[in-house]
Design a protein around this motif. Sequence first.
Motif, PDB file in Angstrom:
ATOM      1  N   ARG A   1       0.819  -1.226   0.000  1.00 50.80           N
ATOM      2  CA  ARG A   1       0.000   0.000   0.000  1.00 50.80           C
ATOM      3  C   ARG A   1       0.852   1.276   0.000  1.00 50.80           C
ATOM      4  O   ARG A   1       0.303   2.388  -0.058  1.00 50.80           O
ATOM      5  CB  ARG A   1      -0.912  -0.008   1.221  1.00 50.80           C
ATOM      6  N   PHE A   2       2.149   1.136   0.093  1.00 52.76           N
ATOM      7  CA  PHE A   2       3.046   2.289   0.195  1.00 52.76           C
ATOM      8  C   PHE A   2       3.777   2.505  -1.129  1.00 52.76           C
ATOM      9  O   PHE A   2       4.315   1.559  -1.696  1.00 52.76           O
ATOM     10  CB  PHE A   2       4.067   2.073   1.315  1.00 52.76           C
ATOM     11  N   SER A   3       3.803   3.727  -1.581  1.00 52.65           N
ATOM     12  CA  SER A   3       4.544   4.056  -2.793  1.00 52.65           C
ATOM     13  C   SER A   3       5.146   5.437  -2.624  1.00 52.65           C
ATOM     14  O   SER A   3       4.717   6.220  -1.769  1.00 52.65           O
ATOM     15  CB  SER A   3       3.640   4.004  -4.015  1.00 52.65           C
ATOM     16  N   VAL A   4       6.167   5.715  -3.431  1.00 55.18           N
ATOM     17  CA  VAL A   4       6.798   7.032  -3.361  1.00 55.18           C
ATOM     18  C   VAL A   4       6.682   7.721  -4.703  1.00 55.18           C
ATOM     19  O   VAL A   4       6.523   7.094  -5.747  1.00 55.18           O
ATOM     20  CB  VAL A   4       8.285   6.926  -2.939  1.00 55.18           C
ATOM     21  N   ASN A   5       6.780   9.047  -4.634  1.00 56.99           N
ATOM     22  CA  ASN A   5       6.911   9.866  -5.829  1.00 56.99           C
ATOM     23  C   ASN A   5       8.268  10.549  -5.711  1.00 56.99           C
ATOM     24  O   ASN A   5       8.429  11.512  -4.943  1.00 56.99           O
ATOM     25  CB  ASN A   5       5.785  10.889  -5.911  1.00 56.99           C
ATOM     26  N   PHE A   6       9.248  10.025  -6.435  1.00 51.16           N
ATOM     27  CA  PHE A   6      10.617  10.509  -6.351  1.00 51.16           C
ATOM     28  C   PHE A   6      10.882  11.431  -7.533  1.00 51.16           C
ATOM     29  O   PHE A   6      10.827  10.998  -8.699  1.00 51.16           O
ATOM     30  CB  PHE A   6      11.588   9.319  -6.353  1.00 51.16           C
ATOM     31  N   GLN A   7      11.160  12.677  -7.240  1.00 48.07           N
ATOM     32  CA  GLN A   7      11.472  13.677  -8.271  1.00 48.07           C
ATOM     33  C   GLN A   7      12.896  14.174  -7.998  1.00 48.07           C
ATOM     34  O   GLN A   7      13.103  15.073  -7.176  1.00 48.07           O
ATOM     35  CB  GLN A   7      10.480  14.830  -8.201  1.00 48.07           C
TER      36      GLN A   7
END
Lengths: 116, 113
Positions: free
Chosen positions: A63-69
Amino acid sequence: AQTVTQSQPEMSVQEAETVTLSCTYDTSENNYYLFWYKQPPSRQMILVIRQEAYKQQNATENRFSVNFQKAAKSFSLKISDSQLGDTAMYFCAFRAYTGTASKLTFGTGTRLQVTL
Amino acid sequence: DTAVSQTPKYLVTQMGNDKSIKCEQNLGHDTMYWYKQDSKKFLKIMFSYNNKELIINETVPNRFSPKSPDKAHLNLHINSLELGDSAVYFCASSQSGGPREQFFGPGTRLTVL
């Protein structure tokens, strides 16, 4: 020196909803790792998710995700289908790739409360 | 089969006393750390050892002395305890090379009266 900033001291979300925790960092390093740690009331530090800076694909763990910019030096955590057990402090952390023993530099944390 | 263990979990003591916190890891890691979490929950590195050698020593008062008798153990001795030393102290370990994820112990809550 690296710095990690979490601009949301506290957040609240209803059970089953989605919430995003923000994190920005500053570094002159090109290779590094980023982490989200969870600290429930038991105070145990638990690794939630890890992102290698050289990978373009965003990390996901259930259920965990990241948005890496990388260009923006931003690393947000999205928790989907929030559960009561997700209630905890969440810390964003940075670790340089180089060196035999690289320290973790932590943000100030976001306290997340999941409500019914 | 605890991965990183610390003793004691709670420590209450008077100002001026000397105390030690012990840490052991059974993960086979070669690097161990001490972090301090203050009353505002901010976590900061104090020390790191790699193969029993001191690698990181942040600006910590010399009343704090870490000791690593072997790769699996890292102890923290604190002399002349002060009120400001009250905090939660975390031990962590990792393996050098690769992602080097750090695994944390349960923490020791130190209260100086």
